[in-house]
Structure formats: C-alpha cells, structure tokens
Design a protein around this motif. Structure first.
Motif, mmCIF file in Angstrom:
data_model
loop_
_atom_site.group_PDB
_atom_site.id
_atom_site.type_symbol
_atom_site.label_atom_id
_atom_site.label_comp_id
_atom_site.label_asym_id
_atom_site.label_seq_id
_atom_site.Cartn_x
_atom_site.Cartn_y
_atom_site.Cartn_z
ATOM 1 N N GLY A 271 0.782 -1.177 0.053
ATOM 2 C CA GLY A 271 -0.031 -0.032 -0.119
ATOM 3 C C GLY A 271 0.951 1.190 -0.045
ATOM 4 N N HIS A 272 1.829 1.294 0.905
ATOM 5 C CA HIS A 272 2.890 2.262 0.760
ATOM 6 C C HIS A 272 3.453 2.559 -0.642
ATOM 7 C CE1 HIS A 272 6.227 4.630 3.114
ATOM 8 N NE2 HIS A 272 5.568 5.418 2.531
ATOM 9 N N LEU B 178 3.886 5.524 -5.680
ATOM 10 C CA LEU B 178 3.946 5.813 -7.241
ATOM 11 C C LEU B 178 2.758 6.712 -7.372
ATOM 12 C CD1 LEU B 178 4.102 2.048 -8.494
ATOM 13 C CD2 LEU B 178 6.044 4.002 -7.859
ATOM 14 N N GLY B 179 1.802 6.828 -6.867
ATOM 15 C CA GLY B 179 0.711 7.585 -7.235
ATOM 16 C C GLY B 179 0.899 9.303 -6.943
ATOM 17 N N GLN B 180 2.103 9.507 -6.358
ATOM 18 C CA GLN B 180 2.394 10.819 -6.189
ATOM 19 C C GLN B 180 3.519 11.130 -7.128
ATOM 20 O OE1 GLN B 180 4.050 10.720 -2.158
ATOM 21 N NE2 GLN B 180 1.924 10.764 -1.147
ATOM 22 N N LEU B 181 3.888 10.322 -7.880
ATOM 23 C CA LEU B 181 4.781 10.679 -9.174
ATOM 24 C C LEU B 181 4.024 11.284 -10.391
ATOM 25 C CD1 LEU B 181 7.240 7.548 -8.907
ATOM 26 C CD2 LEU B 181 7.431 9.777 -7.574
ATOM 27 N N SER C 145 15.607 4.334 -7.369
ATOM 28 C CA SER C 145 15.214 5.529 -7.175
ATOM 29 C C SER C 145 14.254 5.788 -6.076
ATOM 30 C CB SER C 145 14.528 6.203 -8.578
ATOM 31 O OG SER C 145 13.979 7.361 -8.216
ATOM 32 N N VAL C 146 13.147 4.760 -6.069
ATOM 33 C CA VAL C 146 12.145 4.614 -4.982
ATOM 34 C C VAL C 146 12.867 4.402 -3.624
ATOM 35 C CG1 VAL C 146 10.113 3.511 -4.192
ATOM 36 C CG2 VAL C 146 10.140 4.382 -6.583
ATOM 37 N N GLY C 147 13.648 3.494 -3.718
ATOM 38 C CA GLY C 147 14.219 2.786 -2.561
ATOM 39 C C GLY C 147 15.103 3.894 -1.962
#
Length: 572
Positions: free
Chosen positions: A44-45, A50-53, A191-193
C-alpha cells in the motif's frame, strides 16, 4: 480412554480429508500469503508513493508483488524440511500477524529499536494494546492460517539428494526471475528505495526478524562488554559567596509529549494553562529528542555521549548522569512511574511506584502522575546537602491515553476511551491526547508549587523535558518508535520547561532576560540535559561541557562580556 484421545483422533481425521501436498507448493502458498496479506502495508505504501509521481512504468508497478513473492520463496525454501516447516512457519505467521496489525493500524516500523521498545514494555502497557479488533485480526490472519497449516498433510522428498536438488531449483528459478525484473526496473527500484528508505523496513518478516537478531546480538552477545565508569574526577565547586542554601533540583522526565500539542510552544488549545500562570516559567521552543522511544531516549539523556555519537550498547555498560552527580557528593534519588529507568538509576536510591500501594491515584494497572507528589516531602527530608530528585512520569503514554488523566482533568471532550485509537474520530483522539498534555502541565505546576514552598531552605530549580514525541495519525502514523532518520517532527520535537527560584538565580548569577531569549530563539536537544544538571549542582568534571549547559551563557559575567563585545548599534 486417555483424556486427550478424542481431540487427537479428530485432528488426525481432519488431516486425512486432504491429499498430501508437495512441500514446494506449501512454500509457494506461504510466500503468496506473506507477499499479499502480511505485506499489505508495504504494498500500500509503495503504490501510494507511485501515485504521487508524475509518471511511472506500469510494468514496474505490477512487478512489486512478484518481487515480494519471489524473495519470500528464496528465503522460505531453506526452512522446508520435515519437522521444521510447520513449527517454524507457524511461529512466523503468528508473529507476522501481530506485526502486520501494528504496521497497518499504527504505522509502526519494526527495526532493532522498535523490537527493543517492545521487549522492554511492561506487561500492563502491553495489555493496553489488546482489544476486540486486534483479537479478531490476530485470529483471522494468524491463528486460522496456522491451524490450516497443521491440518495440511505435506509430502516431502523421498531422499536427501532429491530434496537437495529440488530446493536448489526452488531457489534458483526465483533468483533468475528476480534478476530479470531487476534488469528491467533496477533504476526505478533504486530511485524509489533511495528516496523512501523506510520501505525496506516495512517488508515482513525480514524487518522484525532482522530487528530481533540485532536486538539479541546487542543485548546478549555484547553483554560481555566491560562496564565503564564515567566522571571519576567529579567534585563540587566550593562557593566563595552565595546565600548558603543547598540546591534542590527536580529533573522531570516526561513521556510521549510532543511540542506540537503544547500551548506554550504555539499550540492553539489551552494545554499549558497551569504553568503559564507561574512567574519565571520558561518554555523552550526548539528542542529535539535523542530517540523516538523510551528505551533509547532515557539512556541517551543520562549518557555522557551526544546524540550524534550515541551507542546504546556502550550506554548500557556505563555509568549515567546520576552516578556522576552522586560521585561529586550530591544526594540523588529517582522516582519511577513509567516503564523503568532503563539503567540510569540502577546504582542509586530509587523507588518504583506500585499501583497497589496508591489506590487513590492508581487503577487499571497504571497510576496518574500526581502520585509522584505523595511522600515527596519525606523522601527529600531523608536526603542530605544538595539534592537531585529525578521524576519519571507516565505522561502521555499511548495508546490508552484516556488512562493517563483523572476524570476531573477530562477537559477536552468527547475523548477516546479505548486502545484501538484508529477507530476513534481524529478529533476524539486529539482531545484525549491533549487531556494528557494538559494534565502533565498540571503536575508540573504542582511540582513547582512544592519547590516554591522550599525556597526558604533551598535554592530550587525544575527542568522538565519529554523523552520523545508522538504521532496522532499524521501521514497515517500513530504512536512513536519510528527510525530516527525517517521520524516525523511529531516524534522528535519535544517540550522543555525550566523554572528557577530567585535564590537559585541570584546564587548562580543568572540573567533572566538572557535565559528567556535562549528559550525563545535557541536550539536545544537532550544533549543539553547532562551538562545543565552538572552546572546546576555545581559539579566540576571532565565530562562537563559548558557549551551544552543551558544556564552557562546567561551567567552574569559571561552575559555581560558578550554584550560588551557586540558592536554598538548606531542610528542614521
């Protein structure tokens, strides 16, 4: 017929209803369960991020559950042996269910610090987390899957060699697939990590298993570390002038109070209405904690180490501030109403408040902090010379905030009289927490009143600081204990109050205007407590750092010298 023969026969009959299932399918099924159910929080996190990108690769988004699944298969396969598989994964599922509830409902992140916090939580506090919802969650995601696992007949390899080959293949295939995903989306994961490192601490069961191993290593493997003495040169400075009164200091360690909910720190609600009526009471505006949990912050406060170089293992094998002050000849005493002093008071006189001894203040296994005033006069009278009394409050310890204040201090309503705080409205939760802050403010005011009553006999001073803050649902986080580098301000910015009698101010040559300016504009932390207490008690030692003593810059000689070195202000 033996008493337990019927349940055993029933259990065996239930097992026979299923055809034996190859152990490899069991491992895959367990991996699916952990990846999609017990890792619901991290998935979920991940998708929230991703939804904020502005844009992201759909293949990258779809790959996340498969990464968890493949990784789980690789990690689980070595534990797929007969006589090990079922008990091992039963334990993993049960602990995973508990961890999953804590992560989903409270936003808790499990690392070594959180494991330490869990282990060192007393039984009364632990039981406060139990409620109907947590029980249903644990039964549904823990007990039921474990029962199904034990009912399931499993078929294992017929030979050791065949089992070895199968398990190597079981680990190799996911690793190859994992490598393929990494080849396609390594840059995306990196990148996300890199920007959201907390994701790695949310992967179950790696997070709490790794944290537990680190905790055991620190607590038991490192237990052979030699004990270190601190401040062996400590001695009190002989005053050549002054009013001749001994010093009496109350060092009050708060619990789970965040600065954002304190009126004296700019909060809009009247949570400081008692202390704000006290002349000379100063609220420091920018104070940071050493940790986000009691098990870290309290030892750190009393350690000679700064936050930047703090080592919990060293602290647990070293003397504390209380030891150093006692070496100098100051009479010291610790009064405890929380979860223990975490080693800081082990070698000095101390008392732990027991609920059964104070029924007028205590109920449901916890005591309201007014209990600290009971017997305080006699305890101070039993001391000699200069006196340092440390009082460790229960404060705002959650999740059962409603237990921290008596009915007459139920000021903000409606409050939240339950432990599953996520099921209260946000306003009810805030009301309950604010009541704890307001009640702590009342207790502090009572302690100052007690010090005021001693002014004819002592130079008196009070220093209050909370051990850490608290999250109340901001960004989906509740409670505290987040890894410090990821922790929000709500968990690291804490209130600190200082009050000093006229006798103490005169005897130590303190400029009140300077001190007020310090409180309003200065930046402080738990690092300041150690040297400030030494300065208050007139203790000279090599571990004293004048730059961290809150009062030192405001001694009249120092303050006047600084004023004289400043350039004159000229008008146009």
């Amino acid at each position: 017929m033996p008493r337990f023969s019927l349940p055993v026969r029933f259990f065996n009959r239930m097992r026979l209803r299923f055809s034996p299932i190859d152990y490899r399918f069991v491992i895959v099924g367990l991996a699916v369960y952990f990846a999609l159910v017990l890792n619901w929080k991290v998935l979920g996190h991940f998708y929230q991020i991703l939804g904020q990108l502005e844009a992201y690769d759909l293949g990258f988004a779809a790959s996340a559950p498969f990464v968890l699944l493949l990784g789980s298969i690789v990690l689980f396969t070595p534990f797929s042996f007969r006589y090990l598989l079922k008990p091992f994964f039963a334990l993993l599922i049960l602990t995973g269910a508990l961890a999953n509830y804590a992560m989903v409902k409270y936003g808790i992140v499990f690392d070594r610090g959180m494991i330490e916090n869990v282990v060192e939580t007393n039984s009364a506090e632990a039981f406060s987390y139990l409620n109907v919802q947590s029980a249903i969650w644990f039964i549904g995601t823990g007990i039921v899957p474990v029962i199904l696992l034990f009912l399931l007949p499993v078929r294992y390899p017929r030979s050791v060699l065949r089992g070895f080959v199968q398990r190597v293949a079981m680990m190799a295939v996911p690793l190859v697939l994992f490598g393929g995903i990494a080849g396609l989306y390594f840059k995306d994961y990196a990148s996300v990590g890199r920007n959201h490192k907390v994701l790695g601490k949310e992967v179950s069961p790696v997070n709490y298993v790794t944290g537990s191993i680190q905790y055991v290593k620190r607590r038991y493997v490192s237990s052979s570390m030699p004990f270190q003495t601190v401040g062996n040169d400590a001695h009190q400075v002989v005053k050549v002038a002054g009013n001749g009164k001994p010093t009496l200091m109350f060092l009050v360690i708060g619990e789970t109070a965040r600065a954002q909910s304190v009126q004296a720190n700019g909060y809009a609600r009247p949570t400081s209405e008692f202390t704000q009526k006290i002349p000379g009471m100063l609220a420091f505006q920018d104070v940071r904690s050493c940790g986000t949990a009691t098990a870290v912050s309290v030892p750190c406060i009393f350690s000679s180490m700064d936050h930047a170089n703090y080592n919990g293992e060293v602290a647990s094998h070293s003397e504390s501030l209380m030891d150093v002050v006692a070496k100098a000849g100051v009479s010291v005493f610790w009064k405890e109403n929380d979860e223990g002093c975490k080693g800081a008071c082990d070698r000095i006189p101390n008392v732990d408040i027991k609920p059964e001894d104070f029924p007028q203040y205590c109920g449901n296994g916890t005591c309201h902090d007014e209990v600290m005033l009971d017997g305080l006069d006699e305890q101070i009278a039993a001391m000699a010379g200069d006196r340092l009394v440390t009082l460790h409050l229960m404060g705002s310890h959650g999740p059962t905030y409603y237990k921290r204040y008596p009915d007459e201090h139920r000021f903000f309503t409606p409050d939240c009289p339950r432990s599953d705080i996520e099921n209260c409205t946000q306003q009810e939760l805030i009301n309950t927490y604010d009541n704890t802050i307001r009640y702590t403010d009342f207790v502090i005011s009572r302690l100052v009143e007690r010090l005021q009553s001693y002014q004819d006999r002592y130079n008196t001073v009070l220093l209050y600081v909370s051990d850490h803050g608290e999250s109340l649902g901001e960004s989906g986080m509740y409670l505290h204990g987040a890894p410090y580098m990821f922790a929000p301000d709500e968990q690291t910015r804490v209130p600190m109050f200082v009050w000093a009698s006229d006798g103490f101010v005169a005897d130590h040559g303190i400029n009140r205007v300077c001190l007020s300016d310090q409180a309003r504009t200065g930046s402080f932390s738990h690092d300041n407590v150690f040297s400030t207490v030494l300065g208050v008690m007139g203790v000279e030692t090599s571990v004293y750092r004048k730059g961290q003593d809150i009062f030192a810059p405001c001694e009249n000689a120092t303050y006047q010298a600084e004023l004289e070195t400043q350039p004159e202000m000229t008008g146009n």
